[in-house]
Design a protein around this motif. Structure first.
Motif, PDB file in Angstrom:
ATOM      1  N   ASP A 173       7.171   2.831   0.741  1.00  0.00           N
ATOM      2  CA  ASP A 173       6.151   3.865   1.003  1.00  0.00           C
ATOM      3  C   ASP A 173       4.921   2.973   0.526  1.00  0.00           C
ATOM      4  O   ASP A 173       5.174   2.457   0.445  1.00  0.00           O
ATOM      5  N   PRO A 174       4.221   4.119   0.535  1.00  0.00           N
ATOM      6  CA  PRO A 174       2.790   3.317   0.592  1.00  0.00           C
ATOM      7  C   PRO A 174       2.550   2.861  -0.672  1.00  0.00           C
ATOM      8  O   PRO A 174       1.933   1.317  -0.385  1.00  0.00           O
ATOM      9  N   ILE A 175       3.381   2.996  -2.003  1.00  0.00           N
ATOM     10  CA  ILE A 175       2.334   2.007  -3.176  1.00  0.00           C
ATOM     11  C   ILE A 175       3.485   0.782  -3.068  1.00  0.00           C
ATOM     12  O   ILE A 175       2.719  -0.573  -2.981  1.00  0.00           O
ATOM     13  N   THR A 176       4.440   0.936  -2.849  1.00  0.00           N
ATOM     14  CA  THR A 176       5.295  -0.254  -2.469  1.00  0.00           C
ATOM     15  C   THR A 176       4.722  -1.401  -1.519  1.00  0.00           C
ATOM     16  O   THR A 176       4.810  -2.690  -1.956  1.00  0.00           O
ATOM     17  N   ALA A 177       4.129  -0.618  -0.326  1.00  0.00           N
ATOM     18  CA  ALA A 177       3.636  -1.754   0.650  1.00  0.00           C
ATOM     19  C   ALA A 177       2.697  -2.181  -0.679  1.00  0.00           C
ATOM     20  O   ALA A 177       1.837  -3.416   0.059  1.00  0.00           O
ATOM     21  N   SER A 200       2.409  -6.892  11.656  1.00  0.00           N
ATOM     22  CA  SER A 200       2.088  -6.610  11.442  1.00  0.00           C
ATOM     23  C   SER A 200       1.880  -4.935  11.933  1.00  0.00           C
ATOM     24  O   SER A 200       1.105  -5.221  13.106  1.00  0.00           O
ATOM     25  N   HIS A 201       2.319  -3.845  11.534  1.00  0.00           N
ATOM     26  CA  HIS A 201       1.972  -2.727  12.042  1.00  0.00           C
ATOM     27  C   HIS A 201       1.389  -1.875  11.346  1.00  0.00           C
ATOM     28  O   HIS A 201       0.627  -1.157  11.414  1.00  0.00           O
ATOM     29  N   ASP A 202       1.432  -2.644  10.216  1.00  0.00           N
ATOM     30  CA  ASP A 202       0.238  -2.078   8.396  1.00  0.00           C
ATOM     31  C   ASP A 202      -1.201  -2.163   9.143  1.00  0.00           C
ATOM     32  O   ASP A 202      -1.469  -2.375   8.257  1.00  0.00           O
ATOM     33  N   LEU A 203      -2.093  -0.651   8.875  1.00  0.00           N
ATOM     34  CA  LEU A 203      -3.082  -1.148   9.286  1.00  0.00           C
ATOM     35  C   LEU A 203      -3.822  -1.141   8.011  1.00  0.00           C
ATOM     36  O   LEU A 203      -5.414  -2.053   7.245  1.00  0.00           O
ATOM     37  N   ALA A 204      -3.425  -1.095   6.917  1.00  0.00           N
ATOM     38  CA  ALA A 204      -4.274  -1.223   5.953  1.00  0.00           C
ATOM     39  C   ALA A 204      -3.780  -2.322   5.015  1.00  0.00           C
ATOM     40  O   ALA A 204      -4.778  -3.009   4.369  1.00  0.00           O
ATOM     41  N   SER A 205      -2.424  -3.167   5.498  1.00  0.00           N
ATOM     42  CA  SER A 205      -2.789  -4.334   5.454  1.00  0.00           C
ATOM     43  C   SER A 205      -3.307  -5.104   5.904  1.00  0.00           C
ATOM     44  O   SER A 205      -3.982  -6.050   5.580  1.00  0.00           O
ATOM     45  N   LEU A 206      -3.307  -5.239   7.150  1.00  0.00           N
ATOM     46  CA  LEU A 206      -4.819  -5.405   8.300  1.00  0.00           C
ATOM     47  C   LEU A 206      -5.893  -5.670   7.103  1.00  0.00           C
ATOM     48  O   LEU A 206      -6.796  -7.116   7.141  1.00  0.00           O
TER      49      LEU A 206
END
Length: 271
Positions: A173-177, A200-206
């Protein structure tokens, strides 16, 4: 102790005669966090497999700290791989072992240490990922995010120079990510000589963690450079990728079923 960079020189990767990526040329910088992006099936995990030495390139060179991984003799190859840690996408914990036993595996398999020393070493890194209260739990008693953190603890227990992370925030989930991102940043601050490669596919992580980015498309690298430059790129495909623009979608998705199939389905549903 200097950090390691990773160089791809005319690198072609694949399986048998099937080429997945061709003519890669890039340097993933030492002591930084590189995020590898691209569409599903585009070769991101294939790169990790080759960096980890699990698969030989079809051609070209893969250099780690200036050493061609696949030209090393057996002893040199093993020494280099000992300094790598891997966080698998699903944590890859063994269900029959407790969390502490799972985390201590890299040490228990290769070092002659007492059970107490192994347990203490596991508790140390479990504390680093916020799981110090769960050493006796089994993987099926933990949430997905906790299993990933445990997998990260196992990956760093031998203090690797190179940490490979396969989709660390997928399925969270977004908070855990976001907490996983913060954890990776915290670990990188504690081990500044560690080079991190994150698929990753997670653009927020990028945006949160990446110093450098490698973007794959159609079997090639279409961007390799500082993450800040990627985020400012005006390239049409990169903008579409970063903004999650689906582009044009065919309107002819719905097709009528075969009349015989429809009649049989109607009879079954109404019986």
């Amino acid at each position: 102790m200097s950090a390691w960079n990773i160089q791809f020189e005319n690198l072609t990767l694949g399986y048998g005669k099937a080429v997945v990526l061709h003519d890669l040329n890039a340097t993933l910088p030492a002591g930084k966090i590189t995020v590898i992006l691209g569409g599903s099936g585009g070769g991101k995990s294939t790169i990790l497999r080759h960096i980890a030495g699990l698969q030989k390139p079809l051609s070209g060179m893969l250099l780690i700290d200036g050493q061609n991984l696949f030209e090393l003799d057996g002893a040199g190859f093993r020494r280099l791989r000992r300094r790598m840690g891997v966080l698998f996408q699903d944590g890859a914990l063994l269900g029959a072992l407790t969390l502490a036993e799972n985390v201590a595996l890299p040490l228990s398999q290769h070092l002659r240490l007492s059970r107490k020393l192994l347990h203490d070493a596991a508790l140390r890194v479990l504390g680093m990922v916020g799981l110090e209260n769960y050493p006796s739990y089994y993987p099926n008693q933990l949430s997905g995010g906790m299993r990933k953190r445990a997998g990260l603890a196992r990956a760093i227990i031998a203090e690797p120079r190179l940490l490979l992370c396969d989709e660390p925030t997928s399925g969270l989930d977004p908070i855990t990510a976001a907490r996983m991102d913060e954890l990776l940043l915290s670990l990188h601050r504690q081990f500044p000589e560690m080079t991190l490669i994150v698929v990753s596919h997670d653009l927020a992580s990028l945006e949160k963690i990446a110093d450098y980015a490698l973007v794959l498309k159609d079997g090639a690298a279409i961007f390799a450079g500082p993450a800040a430059d990627l985020l400012k790129s005006r390239d049409e495909y990169l903008r579409q990728f970063l903004t999650r623009d689906p582009g044009k979608i065919s309107s002819g998705l719905r097709k009528p079923p075969n009349p015989e199939v429809q009649a049989a389905l109607d009879r079954w549903l109404n019986s």
